[in-house]
Motif scaffolding. Structure first.
Motif, PDB file in Angstrom:
ATOM      1  N   ALA A  38       0.825  -1.206   0.000  1.00  0.00           N
ATOM      2  CA  ALA A  38       0.000   0.000   0.000  1.00  0.00           C
ATOM      3  C   ALA A  38       0.858   1.254   0.000  1.00  0.00           C
ATOM      4  O   ALA A  38       0.543   2.240  -0.680  1.00  0.00           O
ATOM      5  N   VAL A  39       1.961   1.243   0.769  1.00  0.00           N
ATOM      6  CA  VAL A  39       2.821   2.421   0.865  1.00  0.00           C
ATOM      7  C   VAL A  39       3.750   2.540  -0.337  1.00  0.00           C
ATOM      8  O   VAL A  39       3.852   3.606  -0.962  1.00  0.00           O
ATOM      9  N   ILE A  40       4.431   1.461  -0.662  1.00  0.00           N
ATOM     10  CA  ILE A  40       5.495   1.525  -1.670  1.00  0.00           C
ATOM     11  C   ILE A  40       4.964   1.534  -3.092  1.00  0.00           C
ATOM     12  O   ILE A  40       5.549   2.165  -3.986  1.00  0.00           O
ATOM     13  N   HIS A  41       3.837   0.886  -3.326  1.00  0.00           N
ATOM     14  CA  HIS A  41       3.337   0.745  -4.697  1.00  0.00           C
ATOM     15  C   HIS A  41       2.021   1.468  -4.972  1.00  0.00           C
ATOM     16  O   HIS A  41       1.685   1.706  -6.132  1.00  0.00           O
ATOM     17  N   GLU A  42       1.268   1.804  -3.906  1.00  0.00           N
ATOM     18  CA  GLU A  42      -0.096   2.300  -4.124  1.00  0.00           C
ATOM     19  C   GLU A  42      -0.384   3.647  -3.476  1.00  0.00           C
ATOM     20  O   GLU A  42      -1.530   4.053  -3.364  1.00  0.00           O
ATOM     21  N   GLY A  43       0.658   4.359  -3.058  1.00  0.00           N
ATOM     22  CA  GLY A  43       0.500   5.736  -2.621  1.00  0.00           C
ATOM     23  C   GLY A  43      -0.239   5.949  -1.326  1.00  0.00           C
ATOM     24  O   GLY A  43      -0.744   7.051  -1.069  1.00  0.00           O
ATOM     25  N   ALA A  44      -0.327   4.940  -0.457  1.00  0.00           N
ATOM     26  CA  ALA A  44      -1.021   5.112   0.816  1.00  0.00           C
ATOM     27  C   ALA A  44      -0.232   6.055   1.714  1.00  0.00           C
ATOM     28  O   ALA A  44       0.989   5.943   1.844  1.00  0.00           O
ATOM     29  N   VAL A  45      -0.933   6.971   2.368  1.00  0.00           N
ATOM     30  CA  VAL A  45      -0.319   7.949   3.257  1.00  0.00           C
ATOM     31  C   VAL A  45      -0.760   7.732   4.698  1.00  0.00           C
ATOM     32  O   VAL A  45      -0.033   8.044   5.630  1.00  0.00           O
ATOM     33  N   THR A  46      -1.961   7.177   4.884  1.00  0.00           N
ATOM     34  CA  THR A  46      -2.513   6.963   6.218  1.00  0.00           C
ATOM     35  C   THR A  46      -2.933   5.508   6.394  1.00  0.00           C
ATOM     36  O   THR A  46      -3.097   4.769   5.418  1.00  0.00           O
ATOM     37  N   LEU A  47      -3.151   5.133   7.643  1.00  0.00           N
ATOM     38  CA  LEU A  47      -3.648   3.786   7.935  1.00  0.00           C
ATOM     39  C   LEU A  47      -5.030   3.582   7.336  1.00  0.00           C
ATOM     40  O   LEU A  47      -5.348   2.490   6.854  1.00  0.00           O
TER      41      LEU A  47
ATOM     42  N   GLY B 269       7.816   6.674   8.830  1.00  0.00           N
ATOM     43  CA  GLY B 269       8.467   7.430   9.877  1.00  0.00           C
ATOM     44  C   GLY B 269       7.551   7.920  10.975  1.00  0.00           C
ATOM     45  O   GLY B 269       7.776   8.984  11.555  1.00  0.00           O
ATOM     46  N   TRP B 270       6.513   7.165  11.307  1.00  0.00           N
ATOM     47  CA  TRP B 270       5.592   7.572  12.376  1.00  0.00           C
ATOM     48  C   TRP B 270       6.230   7.294  13.737  1.00  0.00           C
ATOM     49  O   TRP B 270       6.754   6.196  13.968  1.00  0.00           O
ATOM     50  N   ASP B 271       6.127   8.267  14.648  1.00  0.00           N
ATOM     51  CA  ASP B 271       6.561   8.012  16.019  1.00  0.00           C
ATOM     52  C   ASP B 271       5.423   7.319  16.767  1.00  0.00           C
ATOM     53  O   ASP B 271       4.347   7.051  16.211  1.00  0.00           O
ATOM     54  N   ALA B 272       5.645   7.038  18.044  1.00  0.00           N
ATOM     55  CA  ALA B 272       4.661   6.277  18.813  1.00  0.00           C
ATOM     56  C   ALA B 272       3.329   7.002  18.902  1.00  0.00           C
ATOM     57  O   ALA B 272       2.261   6.382  18.791  1.00  0.00           O
ATOM     58  N   ALA B 273       3.365   8.324  19.073  1.00  0.00           N
ATOM     59  CA  ALA B 273       2.125   9.094  19.177  1.00  0.00           C
ATOM     60  C   ALA B 273       1.339   9.055  17.870  1.00  0.00           C
ATOM     61  O   ALA B 273       0.104   8.931  17.882  1.00  0.00           O
ATOM     62  N   GLU B 274       2.054   9.127  16.747  1.00  0.00           N
ATOM     63  CA  GLU B 274       1.367   9.100  15.452  1.00  0.00           C
ATOM     64  C   GLU B 274       0.761   7.728  15.185  1.00  0.00           C
ATOM     65  O   GLU B 274      -0.342   7.615  14.650  1.00  0.00           O
ATOM     66  N   ARG B 275       1.456   6.692  15.576  1.00  0.00           N
ATOM     67  CA  ARG B 275       0.913   5.340  15.387  1.00  0.00           C
ATOM     68  C   ARG B 275      -0.374   5.158  16.194  1.00  0.00           C
ATOM     69  O   ARG B 275      -1.357   4.600  15.705  1.00  0.00           O
TER      70      ARG B 275
ATOM     71  N   PRO C 250      -1.009  -4.486  13.487  1.00  0.00           N
ATOM     72  CA  PRO C 250       0.100  -5.000  12.665  1.00  0.00           C
ATOM     73  C   PRO C 250       0.339  -4.173  11.409  1.00  0.00           C
ATOM     74  O   PRO C 250       1.492  -4.019  10.976  1.00  0.00           O
ATOM     75  N   ALA C 251      -0.706  -3.633  10.808  1.00  0.00           N
ATOM     76  CA  ALA C 251      -0.509  -2.784   9.632  1.00  0.00           C
ATOM     77  C   ALA C 251       0.212  -1.499  10.008  1.00  0.00           C
ATOM     78  O   ALA C 251       1.064  -1.002   9.254  1.00  0.00           O
ATOM     79  N   THR C 252      -0.106  -0.969  11.187  1.00  0.00           N
ATOM     80  CA  THR C 252       0.558   0.253  11.650  1.00  0.00           C
ATOM     81  C   THR C 252       2.043   0.016  11.883  1.00  0.00           C
ATOM     82  O   THR C 252       2.875   0.899  11.603  1.00  0.00           O
ATOM     83  N   ASP C 253       2.410  -1.153  12.380  1.00  0.00           N
ATOM     84  CA  ASP C 253       3.833  -1.463  12.575  1.00  0.00           C
ATOM     85  C   ASP C 253       4.598  -1.331  11.268  1.00  0.00           C
ATOM     86  O   ASP C 253       5.680  -0.733  11.217  1.00  0.00           O
ATOM     87  N   VAL C 254       4.030  -1.876  10.198  1.00  0.00           N
ATOM     88  CA  VAL C 254       4.707  -1.843   8.900  1.00  0.00           C
ATOM     89  C   VAL C 254       4.698  -0.436   8.314  1.00  0.00           C
ATOM     90  O   VAL C 254       5.742   0.089   7.896  1.00  0.00           O
ATOM     91  N   MET C 255       3.525   0.176   8.291  1.00  0.00           N
ATOM     92  CA  MET C 255       3.413   1.500   7.689  1.00  0.00           C
ATOM     93  C   MET C 255       4.189   2.541   8.489  1.00  0.00           C
ATOM     94  O   MET C 255       4.811   3.456   7.914  1.00  0.00           O
TER      95      MET C 255
END
Length: 495
Positions: A420-429, A463-469, A453-458
């Motif tokens: 989703a991030v690398i190939h499909e332009g996803a910016v948010t969960l 570059g999300w910190d703990a608060a953003e996750r 688990p998706a948040t761990d990868v994304m």
């Protein structure tokens, strides 16, 4: 040719690059119409930029009934041209994207010989208009065969059914395929980038990604407004264009466990108001839809009303021999607004699904209305006008022949999220959960278990910190809870 893989991680570089070029056309809106226009224009050799205020397909284009169908019901309204286009376009999509046009029988229960005769006449016309292959023509079955095919059907008032093949799609992935194809053909595409204003030379763009204070002045010879339900809002960026031309209607869909509602085909059910709704099998689930009532504002997540839910549940119970359905049977639900051309005095379900193209005093081209099934033809008409207005020699339209890109296989949450991030332009969960994977609607308990688990990868990739996750997960949980607020328990807990 550029890559069909969209990676939105270096957004500042993309915005900076936008100011260094003069584009032939700037497209506002990353739904199916804007995506189709960008692909068509880029394939014809035009320089193209597309900006989307939120995520690709985040509006109407991910909230449809997920069908590529010919609009048989519009024959009854005398709209032969609309049916011909939609019927032909479904065959084109099947050719260029068989992975996004899955054949599925549509079953219409019949109550009399007169109804059968009327349906057969309409389907014969539909098949001729759409060049339907001989082996995919409709068939008529008696009540005994109907009971064998769909054991849940209440047959006491039926004499059989008419069956014909239509196509189901993943609407959000269809948009993404067109966006990726547009980029591969040379277009610059960017989500979370809103048109903030029009200029004599193009438009002002500002980032809407949280915490990103970026913008760009985009120079373009022509601007195309394909903002869907937000077309009027974009038109209003121009002085003197503040009139309302759209009429919005709200549609909701309910997802239930297929084990409790085991239909084998897409079954057309008649509601109490004589409208038709669908019960659609999709993997382990069956979804019901849709409602069609006027809605006041262009909302990304229009709140369903109690009457919407009851309308679908009661119509399904009346047609199928099942135990009474309750809110606890609802795995998930989605809602959206349709951008229709205003026709005062008509009910929402009576308003034509035709598209219209308008040109403003400044020269901005706006397109509104239309059907998912006919998006490619709509885009072709717009790009024909763009080429004419630019006065350039362009390549002929090739979108009916060039295949759309295939999806890469992913069989687990981590692979899906990475793709989703690398190939499909996803910016948010949310981008992943709702539109890249569809798990928000077609997974157990609305897919809430995949968020962490998706948040761990994304989070690692973006570059999300703990608060953003934590915030990303909370946002999706809130969306799911809000969508269920109308249900009886009101707690947001899935059943």
């Amino acid at each position: 040719m550029s890559s069909a893989n969209i990676d939105s991680r270096d957004r500042s570089a993309v915005l900076t690059a936008l100011e260094q070029s003069v584009f032939d056309v700037a497209v506002i809106g990353g739904g199916i119409t804007g995506a189709g226009i960008a692909r068509d224009a880029a394939l014809r050799g035009l320089s193209v930029v597309l900006v989307e205020a939120r995520d690709y397909a985040s509006g109407t284009s991910s909230r449809s009934s997920k069908m590529i169908h010919g609009g048989l019901r519009y024959l009854a309204q005398g709209d032969v041209a609309l049916v011909k286009e939609a019927a032909s376009e479904r065959q084109i999509l099947r050719r260029i994207a068989p992975h996004l046009a899955q054949i599925c029988p549509f079953l219409i229960p019949t109550t009399s010989l007169a109804m059968v005769t009327k349906l057969r006449a309409g389907l014969w016309t539909f098949e001729k208009l759409g060049n339907v292959p001989d082996d995919e023509r409709h068939e008529v079955i008696g009540v005994k065969d109907l009971a064998a095919r769909e054991p849940l059907m209440r047959t006491d008032k039926l004499n059989g059914a008419v069956i014909y093949p239509e196509f189901l799609t993943d609407d959000a992935r269809l948009v993404l395929a067109n966006i990726r194809a547009a980029q591969a053909a040379g277009a610059v595409v960017l989500n979370y980038a809103a048109a903030a204003g029009l200029t004599p030379d193009g438009l002002l763009v500002r980032s809407t990604s949280p915490g990103e204070n970026l913008g760009a002045e985009v120079r373009a010879k022509l601007v195309v407004n394909a903002a869907g339900a937000w077309v009027d809002r974009v038109r209003a960026l121009e002085t003197g264009e503040s009139d309302t031309r759209l009429s919005l209607s709200r549609g909701i869909h309910l997802v239930l466990d297929r084990a409790g509602l085991p239909v084998n085909a897409t079954v057309l059910l008649r509601a109490a108001d004589k409208r038709t709704i669908f019960a659609v099998p999709r993997g382990r689930f069956t979804y019901l839809g849709t409602t069609d009532v006027f809605h006041d504002t262009a909302d990304y997540w229009p709140a369903p009303e109690r009457s919407d839910v009851d309308y679908l549940l009661r119509a399904t119970e009346a047609a199928l021999d099942i135990a009474p359905l309750t809110d606890n049977d609802i795995v998930s639900l989605w809602s959206g607004v349709r951008p229709l051309i205003a026709q005062p005095g008509k009910k929402a379900n009576e308003v034509s699904r035709k598209d219209e193209i308008w040109t403003s005093p400044s020269g901005m081209i706006s397109i509104a209305g239309g059907k998912l099934s006919a998006y490619r033809a709509m885009a072709e008409r717009v790009v024909d006008l763009v080429v004419e207005r630019l006065g350039v020699t362009a390549k002929p339209c090739a979108t009916a022949d060039i295949p759309l890109p295939l999806d890469e296989a992913a069989d687990d949450v981590a692979s899906e999220a990475r793709r989703a991030v690398i190939h499909e332009g996803a910016v948010t969960l949310e981008d992943y959960w709702v539109r890249r994977s569809g798990r928000a609607w077609f997974d157990d308990a609305a897919g809430l278990a995949v968020l962490a688990p998706a948040t761990d990868v994304m989070g690692d990739l973006l570059g999300w910190d703990a608060a953003e996750r934590t915030a990303q997960i909370a946002h999706c949980q809130t969306l799911e809870k809000d969508s269920r607020r109308v249900l009886a328990d009101g707690s947001g807990e899935t059943g």
